[in-house]
Design an enzyme around this catalytic site. Sequence first.
Site, PDB file in Angstrom:
ATOM      1  N   SER A  37       1.607  -1.184   0.138  1.00  0.00           N
ATOM      2  CA  SER A  37      -0.023   0.265   0.269  1.00  0.00           C
ATOM      3  C   SER A  37       0.499   1.177   0.240  1.00  0.00           C
ATOM      4  CB  SER A  37      -1.522  -0.248   0.530  1.00  0.00           C
ATOM      5  OG  SER A  37      -1.735   0.983   0.637  1.00  0.00           O
ATOM      6  N   ASP A  84      -8.988  -2.976  -6.701  1.00  0.00           N
ATOM      7  CA  ASP A  84      -8.578  -3.663  -5.522  1.00  0.00           C
ATOM      8  C   ASP A  84      -9.930  -3.098  -4.099  1.00  0.00           C
ATOM      9  OD1 ASP A  84      -7.973  -1.871  -4.243  1.00  0.00           O
ATOM     10  OD2 ASP A  84      -5.403  -2.928  -4.212  1.00  0.00           O
ATOM     11  N   HIS A 104      -7.253  -5.482  -1.095  1.00  0.00           N
ATOM     12  CA  HIS A 104      -6.049  -3.948  -1.500  1.00  0.00           C
ATOM     13  C   HIS A 104      -5.640  -4.733  -0.032  1.00  0.00           C
ATOM     14  CE1 HIS A 104      -3.982  -0.867  -1.554  1.00  0.00           C
ATOM     15  NE2 HIS A 104      -4.312  -0.273  -0.023  1.00  0.00           N
TER      16      HIS A 104
END
Length: 279
Positions: free
Chosen positions: A62, A215, A249
């Site tokens: 991330s 995502d 994600h």
Amino acid sequence: MPPAITATRPASRPAPYDFRHAPAPPGTANREVSRFRRRLRQLVERASRTNGDKPVILVSHSQGGYFALDFLNRSPLPWRRRFVKHFVMASTGAGGFVLLMQTLLPSLQVRMIFPGTLSALPSPVAFGDDTPLVVTTNRSYAARDMLAFLAAAGLPPQAVWLYETRALPVALSLGPPLVPMTCVNGGGVPTVEKLVYPCPGGLGAAPEVVYGDGDGVVNLASILALDTVMGGDPRQEHYRSMRIANMSHLGVVSDALALERLLGEILYAATPAVDARAM
């Protein structure tokens, strides 16, 4: 605890960062991020030294991907070649995500805006200059209109200034790390792609949300832009992009199947016989 960058080989060593901060534009500095880079450099060198002076593998997730790219791009190229065998970046796009624009709206009463938040706004690098991301009865806002959107959303002038002078220049200067790199992302999950405000109330009303691929956080456009920004640069000797279907994600680093594939990429890059620069 924000996602951390991890220096791995053979044992993982975490490198946590302060998510409120963000890398500074070229020619400028952020004291906290500079301190993070120094500590990460020491961690990488120590990990290499304790493992027979072999280069390490960096793994990020991330927002950590932006910190890792900043760290690599601000490190001398000979140092990178000496100490970093491979960089594996998971769940990170090349240009932010639309969902963040929704969270900045006045109805959500955002109390504090950090540079780290603004750095994840959609960038023209990924979304183009003309793709409408927010639409009202009076006008639409594309990635190039972010300054006008932030002002219309009611953010204080200081936040708009931070975006213009800090976040946007970093997004526009995003480049490959010039070390072997693998990007692992999810996809096939409904992701906020456009916000439509059909009522005269403008940005103060509840929007109609148009979903697209991604995502669940990062849009497909931002994920695909990695192939152009990173893999499309002739200076980047090795670049590999992998997308895991129907994966979120967070799922990239928590789902059993996704973790197996992610760890497979890490372990393959760590194999002594593999020279990723020749792959």
